[in-house]
Design a protein around this motif. Sequence first.
Motif, PDB file in Angstrom:
ATOM      1  N   UNK A 197      37.592 -13.501   1.907  1.00 50.82           N
ATOM      2  CA  UNK A 197      39.007 -13.633   1.541  1.00 50.82           C
ATOM      3  C   UNK A 197      39.610 -14.847   2.243  1.00 50.82           C
ATOM      4  N   UNK A 198      39.193 -15.093   3.486  1.00 50.32           N
ATOM      5  CA  UNK A 198      39.682 -16.240   4.247  1.00 50.32           C
ATOM      6  C   UNK A 198      39.087 -17.555   3.739  1.00 50.32           C
ATOM      7  N   UNK A 199      37.834 -17.489   3.255  1.00 50.50           N
ATOM      8  CA  UNK A 199      37.133 -18.695   2.787  1.00 50.50           C
ATOM      9  C   UNK A 199      36.432 -18.363   1.470  1.00 50.50           C
ATOM     10  N   UNK A 200      37.149 -18.394   0.346  1.00 51.58           N
ATOM     11  CA  UNK A 200      36.606 -17.939  -0.937  1.00 51.58           C
ATOM     12  C   UNK A 200      35.398 -18.724  -1.435  1.00 51.58           C
ATOM     13  N   UNK A 201      35.181 -19.953  -0.965  1.00 48.04           N
ATOM     14  CA  UNK A 201      34.029 -20.735  -1.422  1.00 48.04           C
ATOM     15  C   UNK A 201      32.843 -20.645  -0.460  1.00 48.04           C
ATOM     16  N   UNK A 202      32.887 -19.711   0.476  1.00 48.34           N
ATOM     17  CA  UNK A 202      31.826 -19.506   1.466  1.00 48.34           C
ATOM     18  C   UNK A 202      30.697 -18.727   0.793  1.00 48.34           C
ATOM     19  N   UNK A 203      29.735 -19.448   0.211  1.00 48.29           N
ATOM     20  CA  UNK A 203      28.677 -18.837  -0.591  1.00 48.29           C
ATOM     21  C   UNK A 203      27.839 -17.848   0.209  1.00 48.29           C
ATOM     22  N   UNK A 204      27.471 -18.227   1.435  1.00 48.59           N
ATOM     23  CA  UNK A 204      26.644 -17.337   2.256  1.00 48.59           C
ATOM     24  C   UNK A 204      27.381 -16.039   2.562  1.00 48.59           C
ATOM     25  N   UNK A 205      28.706 -16.107   2.698  1.00 44.02           N
ATOM     26  CA  UNK A 205      29.489 -14.905   2.927  1.00 44.02           C
ATOM     27  C   UNK A 205      29.460 -13.973   1.737  1.00 44.02           C
ATOM     28  N   UNK A 206      29.617 -14.531   0.528  1.00 42.54           N
ATOM     29  CA  UNK A 206      29.555 -13.716  -0.686  1.00 42.54           C
ATOM     30  C   UNK A 206      28.165 -13.096  -0.858  1.00 42.54           C
ATOM     31  N   UNK A 207      27.118 -13.885  -0.600  1.00 38.47           N
ATOM     32  CA  UNK A 207      25.751 -13.368  -0.737  1.00 38.47           C
ATOM     33  C   UNK A 207      25.485 -12.257   0.275  1.00 38.47           C
ATOM     34  N   UNK A 208      25.972 -12.439   1.515  1.00 36.59           N
ATOM     35  CA  UNK A 208      25.793 -11.412   2.543  1.00 36.59           C
ATOM     36  C   UNK A 208      26.520 -10.138   2.165  1.00 36.59           C
ATOM     37  N   UNK A 209      27.720 -10.276   1.577  1.00 38.53           N
ATOM     38  CA  UNK A 209      28.487  -9.108   1.147  1.00 38.53           C
ATOM     39  C   UNK A 209      27.750  -8.370   0.032  1.00 38.53           C
ATOM     40  N   UNK A 210      27.179  -9.112  -0.916  1.00 36.43           N
ATOM     41  CA  UNK A 210      26.420  -8.491  -1.999  1.00 36.43           C
ATOM     42  C   UNK A 210      25.218  -7.735  -1.442  1.00 36.43           C
ATOM     43  N   UNK A 211      24.486  -8.358  -0.524  1.00 35.48           N
ATOM     44  CA  UNK A 211      23.317  -7.699   0.053  1.00 35.48           C
ATOM     45  C   UNK A 211      23.704  -6.493   0.899  1.00 35.48           C
ATOM     46  N   UNK A 212      24.873  -6.553   1.536  1.00 27.37           N
ATOM     47  CA  UNK A 212      25.348  -5.400   2.297  1.00 27.37           C
ATOM     48  C   UNK A 212      25.655  -4.226   1.362  1.00 27.37           C
ATOM     49  N   UNK A 213      26.223  -4.517   0.200  1.00 23.43           N
ATOM     50  CA  UNK A 213      26.496  -3.463  -0.793  1.00 23.43           C
ATOM     51  C   UNK A 213      25.199  -2.864  -1.317  1.00 23.43           C
ATOM     52  N   UNK A 214      24.208  -3.710  -1.538  1.00 25.96           N
ATOM     53  CA  UNK A 214      22.905  -3.225  -2.011  1.00 25.96           C
ATOM     54  C   UNK A 214      22.257  -2.329  -0.951  1.00 25.96           C
ATOM     55  N   UNK A 215      22.330  -2.748   0.299  1.00 31.83           N
ATOM     56  CA  UNK A 215      21.773  -1.941   1.389  1.00 31.83           C
ATOM     57  C   UNK A 215      22.463  -0.583   1.439  1.00 31.83           C
ATOM     58  N   UNK A 216      23.783  -0.568   1.321  1.00 30.04           N
ATOM     59  CA  UNK A 216      24.528   0.692   1.365  1.00 30.04           C
ATOM     60  C   UNK A 216      24.149   1.580   0.177  1.00 30.04           C
ATOM     61  N   UNK A 217      23.995   0.970  -0.983  1.00 35.42           N
ATOM     62  CA  UNK A 217      23.648   1.713  -2.191  1.00 35.42           C
ATOM     63  C   UNK A 217      22.308   2.424  -2.038  1.00 35.42           C
ATOM     64  N   UNK A 218      21.305   1.742  -1.511  1.00 34.56           N
ATOM     65  CA  UNK A 218      19.964   2.304  -1.455  1.00 34.56           C
ATOM     66  C   UNK A 218      19.713   3.176  -0.225  1.00 34.56           C
TER      67      UNK A 218
END
Length: 459
Positions: A197-218
């Motif tokens: 939210x603070x840095x919307x173009x921070x690609x590594x942040x978005x990817x880390x968030x996606x992987x964190x959601x996947x980890x939580x899901x599984x």
Amino acid sequence: MLPHSLGFSSRGVRPAIQPDQIESLAVLPLENLSGDSSQDYFTDGMTEALIAELSKVGALRVISRTSVMKYKGSRKLLPEIARELDVDVIVEGSVIRSGERVRITAQLIQAATDIHLWAENYERNAGDILTLQKEVARVIAREIKIKVTPQEQARLSKTRPVNPEAYDLFLRGVFHSHRFDKADNQTGIEMLDRAVALDPSFAAGHAALANACVFRLFYVAPEEQEQLEEKAYVELEKAHSSDPDLAEIYLARGKLLWTRAKGFPHERAIQEYRRALELNPNLEDALNQLALVHSHIGLFDEALQETQRMAAINRNLDALRRHFGNVFLWQGKYEQALTSWLLVERAGLPSYTGAHIAWALFQLGRKDEAAAKLEEFLKLDPTDTGGNLSGMQAMLFAAAGEKRKAKEKIKHALERRNSDTSIIRLLRRMCLRADERARAVNLLVGAGGGHRVPVLPIV
């Protein structure tokens, strides 16, 4: 004992080599010189970032973070550590953050002789932290004279400023988000949300968030499937639009594809994992997932090759025991599988480990021992994360003809996993038709583990 095919070296002390002969490297945990232990997450994050940048060089074998972090604060001599990790050179150093400034000290040491080959200090503003990480990686690659392709050079040179507060939240979020504790995991996701939210173009942040959601899901909250999947896909699109060359994007995509709800499209999942490995040849989790998919579709030789590659960068014996244990199970080598699984640390994934031990025992005709093991592991994981233990209990009850008990366990197993009508039909058939029982029992193992497996012979 582990199989000899693990690929660990027993060569002893390496001879001194020239820089242009260096092929393997380990980055030891950087030292936190701030005097504040609460800053350890920042130093550990910088260690992981440097490993990740160097891992993008295909000609270099880089030891994984999980293997090097055990040396944090270690008093072992560097030649001894290098021998254990089987590497040519070691990178060690320190980090200190003061206000808006970050300083990294790094030095390159030849493993066999403990001779310092190179050392340098780097200092940047916190907003230039991503540039700093890539610069250190480029200089190390240059000093060891490793071959870097034009594509790899371009990726190592691609830089952008980052919001310092966003990056701090990113490191904290990654630290918390891959934990099995539900509240801790959620805290990590919330921190990553704030970072992007603070840095919307921070690609590594978005990817880390996606992987964190996947980890939580599984592994943490499978009951939140719908919202977690949707959030993960949104974050992956944002990451891809900012930087399509992030290996973590394709890793998360592959995991999201390889589910019952998607029909286990192995060709598409394999394509995603291979793309991740093109971008980061040393990405341990991509090798892990690729080995799993190949195992589940019966390509055991390919699975073993990927496990061998993982063994070269990951000295975590538990992870390797799980991989070899899985392949042995699917090959019908139940004694070898049982030996591997019994050596796995129980605290990590008790539901997963206990189910596989029980499956090996069942196939060896030791059904009472299998039932006892399931009860033993349920004490370690009373909620039966993922439904693996209940699924195996259903298998045992069904094989004994106890339909009512099997149905009760099936219901619990499916409540703990993402529901799928084909699986439900399969499990019902298991309880209702004796002539289908053998096939259903075998496939239930795949259902309980979230994957499809070849039909195995029943004892």
